[in-house]
Write a protein that holds these residues in place. Structure first.
Motif, PDB file in Angstrom:
ATOM      1  N   ASP A 139      36.380  45.984  44.489  1.00  0.00           N
ATOM      2  CA  ASP A 139      36.110  45.122  43.331  1.00  0.00           C
ATOM      3  C   ASP A 139      36.957  43.864  43.433  1.00  0.00           C
ATOM      4  O   ASP A 139      38.052  43.835  42.923  1.00  0.00           O
ATOM      5  CB  ASP A 139      36.410  45.906  42.042  1.00  0.00           C
ATOM      6  N   GLU A 198      36.325  36.319  37.049  1.00  0.00           N
ATOM      7  CA  GLU A 198      35.405  37.360  36.565  1.00  0.00           C
ATOM      8  C   GLU A 198      36.120  38.315  35.633  1.00  0.00           C
ATOM      9  O   GLU A 198      35.666  38.576  34.519  1.00  0.00           O
ATOM     10  CB  GLU A 198      34.810  38.119  37.768  1.00  0.00           C
ATOM     11  N   GLU A 199      37.271  38.817  36.085  1.00  0.00           N
ATOM     12  CA  GLU A 199      37.989  39.838  35.313  1.00  0.00           C
ATOM     13  C   GLU A 199      38.610  39.270  34.030  1.00  0.00           C
ATOM     14  O   GLU A 199      38.960  40.021  33.131  1.00  0.00           O
ATOM     15  CB  GLU A 199      39.089  40.488  36.168  1.00  0.00           C
ATOM     16  N   HIS A 246      40.303  48.685  38.938  1.00  0.00           N
ATOM     17  CA  HIS A 246      41.153  48.220  37.818  1.00  0.00           C
ATOM     18  C   HIS A 246      42.344  49.153  37.612  1.00  0.00           C
ATOM     19  O   HIS A 246      42.680  49.502  36.490  1.00  0.00           O
ATOM     20  CB  HIS A 246      40.349  48.142  36.504  1.00  0.00           C
TER      21      HIS A 246
HETATM   22 ZN   LIG Z   1      36.163  44.446  38.104  1.00  0.00          ZN
END
Ligand SMILES: [Zn+2]
Length: 443
Positions: free
Chosen positions: A149, A181-182, A315
């Motif tokens: 990710d 993005e996060e 994450h």
């Molecule tokens: Zn992510």
């Protein structure tokens, strides 16, 4: 082979050749899991690629990562006679925009544009993400390798650029690294705005987010399953369009859904060993991804990703706890699987970029009649059209009929009430546009 059989054999060959393009098989075999492995290793090696992380160092942080990505695209461009236009696209996001933006930050995307010969302003985008995170979304200093990710999606976009830049297309293809993005999908918002401001006609966004994990938290292991997420209808539709749907249908036939079906179809034709899963939702339950800001701007966009996620490997701070190894580490990524999903993207983009534009003003008639009528605006560059239909409960366009260069057609003996219908344009190379669901009715 007897004289009788040879013409028959030839005819069969021609029919098969008419439906597939050998270049697509070449593209599949040209995607390299070795190069993908090298790219993911490099990206994970920047320690953290958090959006708010260091931008000065050349070995750690998001600055180093984005400069490396740009440099890779530049190298690819050098190898194709400067066929890519490579640039940074950036927007300043102010501290406090949300609680994950703890300081002013430039959200910087990296784009590589391969211009189409015939329709340079029509764009197909394959995106991955540059940024990563660990357990605390505001922790921009500790390690967050983000190998799956989303170094996997980023590496896929880089590798697709290496392979597809050897070919020439009618429409433009964009290989895109998005950041932020996060922190709240900021890179996608910024790039969707950039595309709008520049009058881009985006015909599809393929957002790749986590395309490297084959061992699910549910215990399922599969290197063939993958998911294609698409929202049912655009969020930009008008009240009038919404009202129409009640009487004419289209609840499951928005532009992003048609794009999802397109990827499903090209995979089924050219990579039958794979198992694409059409998921009838924008994204995973309550979760986000970078196709959404493009959808918000009215563009068709889908999320392509692994089928079986592992939540202990996304994450997460890197640690051992109760015998479980947490963290998004390189060793959990299956590079052959990333290669497969990269091929899925590459062949769908190639097919779409070789196809003529989809027909405009597709209209349908046939109320209280024994046959269905369809008409559409003729497409310059189309050799013919494919009329598609399916049972109302089917997710895929199961029936079709090719018609040569005309712009209306009657499907004899098929009652309008019992199926859904659509039309695609077909080029001289037999590549097809996405299917267009009728937007108007006539008598
Ligand atoms: Zn992510």
């Amino acid at each position: 082979m007897t004289k009788l059989f040879f013409p028959l054999f030839l005819t069969i060959c021609l029919i098969v050749n008419a439906q597939t393009d050998a270049r697509i098989y070449d593209i599949i075999s040209e995607v390299s899991s070795e190069r993908i492995k090298a790219d993911i290793t490099t990206l994970a090696g920047f320690g953290t690629r958090h959006t708010l992380s260091d931008t000065i160092s050349n070995i750690r942080g998001i600055g180093a990562a984005r400069r490396w990505i740009k440099n890779e695209f530049d190298k690819i461009s050098t190898n194709c006679n400067n066929c890519l236009d490579v640039f940074f696209q950036r927007d300043l996001v102010k501290k406090g925009t949300n609680n994950r933006i703890t300081q002013d930050v430039w959200v910087v995307n990296v784009a590589a544009v391969q211009k189409g010969r015939r329709y340079p302003n029509r764009y197909i985008i394959m995106s991955g993400d540059i940024d990563s995170r660990n357990s605390d979304p505001t922790n921009f200093t500790d390690d967050s390798p983000g190998a799956n990710d989303n170094a996997s999606g980023m590496a896929g976009a880089l590798e697709a650029a290496r392979v597809l830049s050897k070919y020439s297309f009618e429409s433009s293809i964009v290989y895109l690294g998005l950041s932020g993005e996060e922190q709240g999908l900021f890179g996608g918002k910024g790039f969707a705005n950039y595309a709008k401001e520049n009058g881009w006609e985006i015909i599809g966004v393929f957002n790749n987010d986590m395309i490297g994990n084959i061992t699910g938290v549910d215990g399922v292991v599969s290197n063939r399953d993958f998911r294609i997420f698409s929202e049912p209808v655009p969020p930009t539709e008008t009240e009038r369009q919404r009202g129409r749907r009640r009487f004419y249908g289209g609840e499951v036939d928005g532009i992003s859904r048609q794009l999802a079906r397109y990827v499903h179809k090209t995979t089924k034709i050219y990579m039958p060993e794979m198992n694409p899963m059409l998921i009838y939702r924008l994204d995973r339950f309550g979760r986000g991804g970078h196709h959404r800001p493009f959808n918000d701007a009215g563009f068709p966009g889908i999320r392509i990703m692994e089928a079986h996620e592992n939540y202990t490997q996304q994450h997460q701070d890197i640690r051992f706890e109760n015998g479980i190894e947490y963290g998004d580490r390189l060793k959990f990524v299956n590079f052959d699987y990333v290669k497969k999903l990269t091929s899925v993207n590459a062949i769908a983009m190639a097919s779409l970029a070789w196809a003529p534009p989809a027909p405009n003003n597709v209209a349908i008639g046939g109320i209280v009649e024994p046959s269905v009528k369809l008409k559409w605006d003729p497409v310059v560059g189309a050799n013919g059209y494919k009329i598609y239909w399916r049972d109302t409960t089917s997710p895929t366009w199961d029936y079709s009929k090719y018609v040569s260069d005309i712009s209306e057609y009657t499907l004899e003996g098929i009652v309008i009430d019992n199926y859904f219908f659509g039309v695609a344009a077909v080029g001289e190379n037999m590549h097809e546009s996405v299917v267009v669901f009728p937007g108007a009715a006539f008598r």
